[in-house]
Design a protein around this motif. Structure first.
Motif, PDB file in Angstrom:
ATOM      1  N   SER A   1     -38.498 -27.700 -13.239  1.00  0.00           N
ATOM      2  CA  SER A   1     -37.560 -26.630 -13.596  1.00  0.00           C
ATOM      3  C   SER A   1     -36.274 -26.688 -12.788  1.00  0.00           C
ATOM      4  O   SER A   1     -35.308 -25.997 -13.129  1.00  0.00           O
ATOM      5  CB  SER A   1     -38.231 -25.261 -13.380  1.00  0.00           C
ATOM      6  OG  SER A   1     -39.453 -25.174 -14.084  1.00  0.00           O
TER       7      SER A   1
ATOM      8  N   SER B   1     -46.461 -20.726 -28.260  1.00  0.00           N
ATOM      9  CA  SER B   1     -46.423 -21.482 -29.510  1.00  0.00           C
ATOM     10  C   SER B   1     -47.841 -21.902 -29.918  1.00  0.00           C
ATOM     11  O   SER B   1     -48.703 -22.097 -29.070  1.00  0.00           O
ATOM     12  CB  SER B   1     -45.538 -22.719 -29.347  1.00  0.00           C
ATOM     13  OG  SER B   1     -46.102 -23.579 -28.371  1.00  0.00           O
TER      14      SER B   1
ATOM     15  N   HIS C   1     -32.851 -27.397 -14.603  1.00  0.00           N
ATOM     16  CA  HIS C   1     -32.411 -26.293 -15.466  1.00  0.00           C
ATOM     17  C   HIS C   1     -31.827 -25.158 -14.642  1.00  0.00           C
ATOM     18  O   HIS C   1     -30.890 -24.495 -15.077  1.00  0.00           O
ATOM     19  CB  HIS C   1     -33.590 -25.777 -16.306  1.00  0.00           C
ATOM     20  CG  HIS C   1     -34.160 -26.801 -17.240  1.00  0.00           C
ATOM     21  ND1 HIS C   1     -33.657 -27.040 -18.492  1.00  0.00           N
ATOM     22  CD2 HIS C   1     -35.191 -27.677 -17.088  1.00  0.00           C
ATOM     23  CE1 HIS C   1     -34.345 -27.999 -19.089  1.00  0.00           C
ATOM     24  NE2 HIS C   1     -35.284 -28.409 -18.251  1.00  0.00           N
TER      25      HIS C   1
ATOM     26  N   ILE D   1     -37.309 -34.560 -25.033  1.00  0.00           N
ATOM     27  CA  ILE D   1     -36.588 -34.306 -26.286  1.00  0.00           C
ATOM     28  C   ILE D   1     -35.112 -34.070 -26.017  1.00  0.00           C
ATOM     29  O   ILE D   1     -34.232 -34.592 -26.709  1.00  0.00           O
ATOM     30  CB  ILE D   1     -37.211 -33.103 -27.024  1.00  0.00           C
ATOM     31  CG1 ILE D   1     -38.637 -33.452 -27.481  1.00  0.00           C
ATOM     32  CG2 ILE D   1     -36.352 -32.690 -28.205  1.00  0.00           C
ATOM     33  CD1 ILE D   1     -39.374 -32.285 -28.095  1.00  0.00           C
ATOM     34  N   ASP D   2     -34.825 -33.261 -25.012  1.00  0.00           N
ATOM     35  CA  ASP D   2     -33.426 -32.928 -24.711  1.00  0.00           C
ATOM     36  C   ASP D   2     -32.696 -34.054 -24.004  1.00  0.00           C
ATOM     37  O   ASP D   2     -31.474 -34.021 -23.898  1.00  0.00           O
ATOM     38  CB  ASP D   2     -33.363 -31.668 -23.850  1.00  0.00           C
ATOM     39  CG  ASP D   2     -33.900 -30.448 -24.596  1.00  0.00           C
ATOM     40  OD1 ASP D   2     -34.002 -30.529 -25.843  1.00  0.00           O
ATOM     41  OD2 ASP D   2     -34.197 -29.441 -23.941  1.00  0.00           O
TER      42      ASP D   2
ATOM     43  N   THR E   1     -32.915 -34.597 -20.839  1.00  0.00           N
ATOM     44  CA  THR E   1     -32.472 -34.077 -19.540  1.00  0.00           C
ATOM     45  C   THR E   1     -32.697 -35.080 -18.435  1.00  0.00           C
ATOM     46  O   THR E   1     -31.930 -35.161 -17.482  1.00  0.00           O
ATOM     47  CB  THR E   1     -33.237 -32.771 -19.215  1.00  0.00           C
ATOM     48  OG1 THR E   1     -33.123 -31.904 -20.334  1.00  0.00           O
ATOM     49  CG2 THR E   1     -32.669 -32.104 -17.983  1.00  0.00           C
TER      50      THR E   1
ATOM     51  N   ARG F   1     -40.129 -31.023 -23.446  1.00  0.00           N
ATOM     52  CA  ARG F   1     -38.776 -30.520 -23.697  1.00  0.00           C
ATOM     53  C   ARG F   1     -37.726 -31.372 -22.995  1.00  0.00           C
ATOM     54  O   ARG F   1     -36.637 -31.629 -23.523  1.00  0.00           O
ATOM     55  CB  ARG F   1     -38.662 -29.065 -23.260  1.00  0.00           C
ATOM     56  CG  ARG F   1     -37.337 -28.422 -23.665  1.00  0.00           C
ATOM     57  CD  ARG F   1     -37.317 -26.922 -23.407  1.00  0.00           C
ATOM     58  NE  ARG F   1     -37.403 -26.634 -21.988  1.00  0.00           N
ATOM     59  CZ  ARG F   1     -38.474 -26.102 -21.396  1.00  0.00           C
ATOM     60  NH1 ARG F   1     -39.548 -25.843 -22.120  1.00  0.00           N
ATOM     61  NH2 ARG F   1     -38.476 -25.851 -20.103  1.00  0.00           N
TER      62      ARG F   1
ATOM     63  N   PRO G   1     -42.354 -21.915 -23.096  1.00  0.00           N
ATOM     64  CA  PRO G   1     -42.985 -21.752 -24.426  1.00  0.00           C
ATOM     65  C   PRO G   1     -44.498 -21.783 -24.365  1.00  0.00           C
ATOM     66  O   PRO G   1     -45.141 -22.721 -24.820  1.00  0.00           O
ATOM     67  CB  PRO G   1     -42.429 -22.953 -25.198  1.00  0.00           C
ATOM     68  CG  PRO G   1     -42.241 -24.004 -24.158  1.00  0.00           C
ATOM     69  CD  PRO G   1     -41.851 -23.279 -22.904  1.00  0.00           C
TER      70      PRO G   1
ATOM     71  N   ASP H   1     -36.915 -21.184 -20.223  1.00  0.00           N
ATOM     72  CA  ASP H   1     -37.688 -20.935 -21.433  1.00  0.00           C
ATOM     73  C   ASP H   1     -39.075 -21.522 -21.223  1.00  0.00           C
ATOM     74  O   ASP H   1     -39.229 -22.732 -21.081  1.00  0.00           O
ATOM     75  CB  ASP H   1     -37.005 -21.570 -22.642  1.00  0.00           C
ATOM     76  CG  ASP H   1     -37.705 -21.199 -23.937  1.00  0.00           C
ATOM     77  OD1 ASP H   1     -38.485 -20.232 -23.921  1.00  0.00           O
ATOM     78  OD2 ASP H   1     -37.475 -21.884 -24.948  1.00  0.00           O
TER      79      ASP H   1
ATOM     80  N   ARG I   1     -38.780 -16.221 -22.220  1.00  0.00           N
ATOM     81  CA  ARG I   1     -37.670 -16.492 -21.319  1.00  0.00           C
ATOM     82  C   ARG I   1     -37.824 -15.668 -20.039  1.00  0.00           C
ATOM     83  O   ARG I   1     -38.112 -14.485 -20.075  1.00  0.00           O
ATOM     84  CB  ARG I   1     -36.345 -16.190 -21.990  1.00  0.00           C
ATOM     85  CG  ARG I   1     -36.113 -16.992 -23.267  1.00  0.00           C
ATOM     86  CD  ARG I   1     -34.719 -16.776 -23.816  1.00  0.00           C
ATOM     87  NE  ARG I   1     -33.700 -17.312 -22.912  1.00  0.00           N
ATOM     88  CZ  ARG I   1     -33.332 -18.589 -22.877  1.00  0.00           C
ATOM     89  NH1 ARG I   1     -33.929 -19.467 -23.677  1.00  0.00           N
ATOM     90  NH2 ARG I   1     -32.395 -19.014 -22.059  1.00  0.00           N
TER      91      ARG I   1
ATOM     92  N   SER J   1     -45.368 -28.673 -21.546  1.00  0.00           N
ATOM     93  CA  SER J   1     -44.253 -28.201 -22.380  1.00  0.00           C
ATOM     94  C   SER J   1     -42.917 -28.529 -21.738  1.00  0.00           C
ATOM     95  O   SER J   1     -41.963 -28.918 -22.429  1.00  0.00           O
ATOM     96  CB  SER J   1     -44.374 -26.695 -22.607  1.00  0.00           C
ATOM     97  OG  SER J   1     -44.219 -26.000 -21.378  1.00  0.00           O
ATOM     98  N   ALA J   2     -42.830 -28.399 -20.419  1.00  0.00           N
ATOM     99  CA  ALA J   2     -41.578 -28.724 -19.731  1.00  0.00           C
ATOM    100  C   ALA J   2     -41.276 -30.210 -19.832  1.00  0.00           C
ATOM    101  O   ALA J   2     -40.115 -30.615 -20.051  1.00  0.00           O
ATOM    102  CB  ALA J   2     -41.671 -28.296 -18.268  1.00  0.00           C
TER     103      ALA J   2
END
Length: 985
Positions: A452, A469, A455, A531-532, A534, A528, A466, A464, A2, A524-525
């Protein structure tokens, strides 16, 4: 992993700086070069061509001149010699040009017109790379073949006095030398006296072959006061007397030795109408080149008008005159009038050596050289030359021999012109691999910024990332291996040299790691966001918010500016774009203030303003008297429909309604101060009127008034000690300008002896450092005590005040109103627009960025290197110190963006109840600074073969790179100042 949005933005911009640096290193290529470097030693000269046999002339011709004196007068413009100034101030030189034994030329210098690349061009005959403008501050050793090296190899004894750049380029080449500092522009007397003081002794001696004198005083006067200063005439007269002394001494020596000498008078570059140089205007690229020798016989009535030649032609001419090989990388052609009086066989021999050297260079740099018209002309001339030599050796002196010789001459001269033009205009080899890698890094950063953005603006100011991972670790290794394989493949198969391939494997691997990490972060962004969901949400955190006219203007204006960078005219006149945008912004804000006051969201007349208690006074008076004493502001709005408390008092609402129009008037006045760009740079403006010697009193009054306004606008938010330091510092600024003779005190006479102002400038530096130290101390104290917002706000304002004082010292007096108006607009916008209308952090950040860019051009800057005021880098210095001089020059150039960013930091930090505001502002500032750079890199890559790539697009690329570096520094300061983590604690 983060990260706060501020820290994330600062990290991304720092990575982007690396990408831009790699791109610039690949974009500015190595010029045309010979494969046979100077380390290969002296080659045997080619024999004279002869049909059916071999010539008996296989050596270099004998020198044409016994001694050669080169007088290089820095920034000597052609009209300073050939125009009215030459007639008035250089009578002896004018006589030699018009009636003496001389040949005169106007030599064209290729951009960039700065000293070090021009010396390279004069001595190597090659066209230096554009990036040499950066190396000009720290000149490296010249490794290319050049006349100085060839002279030393031939046993010539060479002496040099003048600009120490020569000693850095040619170390251990001179048997005697004395260098002077070229960057201390405040000195235009001693810097030339240190050269002239050696003349009498050297001219009496005969133990030298080449004498080089480089005078800097004229250039320094130009930087200080421009080409129309009375000091220019005095300096030209001084140079004329020096030339007369040298010429008469050479003539007296010739009577003893009975062999001619050569005196070369030239300039390295010209001088723009503002006194600077570096770009491609006619005044900057046109320099005089005068060759004076008793060997150049002149018949009565022989009028010789200056011919236009290339500056690179001097290297080949000097080599022939000294009897040494022509530098291998030279693209210049021999100045034929120099050998016109020699026998025909010698003339043809000289021309053959020059065309042969150019043809070899052509063969090594152009694959299809055989089809080049110049090469075909050379082969034809060489065959005719062989026939002529055969007839000549057979002692055939008929008219046929004379006619054939004349034909060969014309053929050689045509081949020389065509070959030289082909090589000069030959596009140099771009390092496409480095450009591609740099572009990928920059675009990856930009994509990461854009992904980004939702967000940062719609959620908490934290991201975040990631990267740790297992899945993305595996992906990272796969990407890294693929990129490493590509790197090995490119470096092992590439015929041309690549910058990245020349790096150590550890450094190159670091670049590959960087690219891989950025790509993993992007993937990754994206995953995400999918999935979210956004991408499908519309600002869920703020369901009631929408786009206002100001929001649309800020977005469309930013995008429109970025798109305009693809046209050369818009790049040259970029200031017009920013002037239009800030003016349109003022009109939009005026509409918003009117609607907010007269019409509310429910279409009923309302008074929406929150303005401090004050009497019915005008806006300017209230601004000056209470410039920074704000009430604790409300949290920034989360939606456009937020109600504001009704204004109290009968007159205060007028100040709010009038404030956008006051800003608009200020911007219009500033446009009249400095004309910039290309189309309007020659037009008269207020700065030219103020800086003329006849208006020194008016300039003094305006400077004093500006300093008073600056003090009134800044002092309110400072501690008592800082107020006193600011007052004394501003007084010291005026004393400094008076000491160097630019402004006058009321009791001071105009003919006062001027000085360098070292003591006065250092007096101001003491107060600048004191104010900055006090502000930093308060800021660090606030970092320890997380709730002490008052101390933090005062500390940031004192840092801002210290930067304002430094700017006042570095800016020229006629630009002090720019600083005063900048502070006035900041105060007006803060008190009467941003706070009453409660704009959010993103909007305020974009507005600050726009005004910072506009003030960059209000100051007189442009995308032209010639508008950089390098004299700012030497204020208070009595010798050249590279780091302080570079810092001061950069700060003096980017005063506008830096001060507006500093004000943004103070304004948002004072928002006690809004912790993430500064972090979001850092993100927005980084984003809006990154978009133009990324777009421009793509544009210049696609336009790299454009006609104006070197004169228009390349300087802009350097400006964008430096602006991004400053943005990275500002983002680092934003992040260090951000107290989000303390608020959370």
């Amino acid at each position: 992993m983060r990260l706060g949005s501020g820290a994330f933005a600062a990290s991304c911009v720092a990575i982007e700086v690396i990408g831009v640096a790699i791109f610039i290193r690949g974009f500015f290529p190595a010029p045309v070069r010979s494969s046979a470097g100077p380390e290969h030693g002296v080659e045997t000269p080619a024999p004279e061509p002869m049909a059916g046999a071999s010539s008996n002339w296989t050596k270099l011709p004998s020198p044409l001149f016994n001694k050669v004196v080169i007088v290089l007068i820095d920034a000597l413009r052609d009209d300073f010699v050939f125009g009215s100034k030459g007639v008035k101030y250089m009578p002896y030189t004018t006589y030699l040009v018009e009636k003496g034994a001389s040949h005169s030329f106007v030599a064209e210098a290729k951009p960039p017109t700065v000293t070090m690349p021009r010396i390279k061009a004069l001595m190597t005959g090659s066209v230096p790379g554009f990036v040499d403008v950066i190396r000009n501050l720290n000149s490296p050793v010249l490794l290319e073949d050049n006349v100085i090296r060839q002279g030393k190899a031939a046993g010539k004894r060479m002496i040099f006095y003048g600009d120490e750049t020569w000693l850095k380029l040619f170390p251990k080449h001179f048997v005697e030398y004395d260098g002077t500092t070229s960057f201390f522009v405040s000195d235009y007397i001693e810097v030339d006296n240190n050269v002239t003081r050696h003349l009498d002794k050297v001219l009496q001696r005969g133990d030298w072959d080449v004498l080089i004198l480089h005078y800097l005083g004229l250039d320094h006067i130009g930087h200080i006061s421009g080409p129309n200063s009375p000091l220019i005439g005095h300096k030209l007269s001084e140079m004329d007397s020096i030339l007369m002394k040298i010429h008469t001494s050479l003539l007296s020596k010739e009577r003893e030795t009975l062999s001619p000498s050569l005196l070369v008078v030239c300039g390295d570059h010209g001088m723009s109408e503002t006194g600077s140089h570096g770009a491609s205007s006619t005044e900057e690229v046109s320099t005089p080149l005068i060759l004076i020798s008793s060997a150049f016989e002149r018949k009565p009535g022989d009028v010789r008008h200056p011919k236009h030649v290339q500056q690179t032609d001097l290297a080949a001419t000097l080599a022939i005159g000294l009897g040494v090989p022509i530098p291998k990388d030279s693209v210049g052609s021999l100045l034929f009038p120099v050998i016109e009086g020699r026998p025909m066989r010698e003339q043809l021999r000289f021309l053959h050596l020059n065309t042969l050297q150019l043809s070899k260079l052509l063969q090594e740099n152009i694959p299809s050289y055989e089809k080049d018209p110049g090469f075909e002309q050379f082969k034809m001339a060489e065959r005719l030359h062989g026939n002529w030599v055969k007839l000549h050796l057979e002692e055939n002196h008929s008219d046929i021999l004379l006619g054939l010789g004349t034909k060969v001459l014309r053929q050689y001269l045509g081949a020389l012109k065509t070959l030289s033009l082909s090589l000069s205009t030959q596009v140099a080899h771009y390092d496409i691999y480095s450009m591609a890698v740099g572009t990928v890094v920059v675009l990856e950063v930009l994509i990461l910024f854009l992904l980004s953005t939702p967000h940062v603006l719609c959620r908490k100011a934290e991201l975040d990332v990631p990267l740790l991972s297992p899945v993305f670790s595996l992906l990272f290794y796969m990407i890294f291996l693929v990129l490493s394989a590509i790197h090995v493949l490119v470096c092992t198969s590439s015929e041309s040299s690549c910058y990245l391939c020349s790096l150590p494997w550890l450094a190159a691997g670091g670049v590959m790691v960087l690219v891989s990490v950025l790509l993993c972060a992007i993937l990754s962004a994206l995953i995400r966001m999918v999935i979210d969901g956004t991408l499908l949400k519309k600002r869920a955190a703020h369901p009631g918010s929408g786009w206002s006219e100001v929001d649309l203007l800020l977005l469309l204006g930013t995008v429109g500016h970025v798109l305009s960078l693809g046209a050369s005219s818009f790049v040259e006149e970029e200031h017009q774009t920013w002037y239009f945008l800030v003016n349109t912004l003022c009109l939009a804000l005026s509409q918003e203030t009117c609607r907010s006051y007269f019409v509310g969201d429910d279409c009923e007349p309302q008074h929406y303003f929150q303005v401090e208690e004050q009497g019915c006074s005008d806006i300017l008076a209230s601004t000056l008297l209470d410039s920074t004493s704000y009430n604790t502001p409300e949290p920034v709005r989360t939606g456009k429909g937020a109600s504001l408390s009704e204004a109290q008092g009968s007159c205060k609402w007028w100040t709010v309604l009038a404030s956008p129009w006051l800003v608009l008037i200020c911007c219009r006045l500033l446009r009249s101060l400095n004309q910039t760009g290309v189309q309007g740079a020659h037009r008269p403006d207020l700065s030219h009127w103020l800086t003329s010697s006849d208006h020194k009193v008016q300039l003094s009054g305006l400077a004093a008034l500006s300093l008073i306004v600056i003090f009134m606008l800044v002092q309110k938010g400072c501690s008592p000690v800082s107020k006193a330091a600011l007052a004394l510092g501003l007084l010291g600024v005026f004393c400094y300008r008076a000491a160097i003779g630019i402004v006058l005190f009321p009791w001071q006479s105009d003919n006062k002896v001027i000085s360098k102002g070292i003591i006065e400038a250092r007096f101001v530096y003491v107060f600048v450092l004191g104010i900055l130290f006090t502000g930093t101390k308060d800021l660090l104290k606030a970092q320890v005590i997380a709730t002490d917002y008052k101390t933090r706000t005062i500390g940031l304002w004192e840092i801002h005040s210290g930067l304002v004082l430094l700017a006042a010292l570095l800016l020229r007096p006629h630009n002090l109103p720019v600083l005063a108006f900048s502070l006035l607009i900041q105060t007006v916008m803060t008190k009467f627009i941003w706070k009453p209308l409660r704009h959010d952090a993103a909007e305020i950040t974009v507005m600050h960025y726009w005004f910072g860019q506009a003030f960059f051009y209000f100051q007189g800057n442009s995308n032209n290197i010639a508008t950089i005021d390098i004299s700012a880098g030497f204020v208070g210095l009595d010798t050249y110190l590279e780091v302080p001089a570079t810092f001061l020059t950069v700060f003096g150039t980017y005063v506008g963006p830096v001060l507006w960013a500093s004000h943004l930091m103070h304004f948002l930090s004072s928002e006690a109840s809004n912790g993430p505001a500064l972090s979001r502002a850092c993100f927005c500032y980084a984003l809006i600074g990154s978009v133009p750079v990324a777009t421009y890199i793509v544009l210049v890559t696609s336009l790299r073969y454009h006609l104006f790539i070197w004169s228009v697009f390349s300087p802009k690329l350097l400006y964008e790179g430096m602006h991004l570096l400053i943005t990275a520094a500002l983002c680092a300061v934003f992040t260090a100042t951000d107290q989000t983590r303390h608020t959370r604690a």
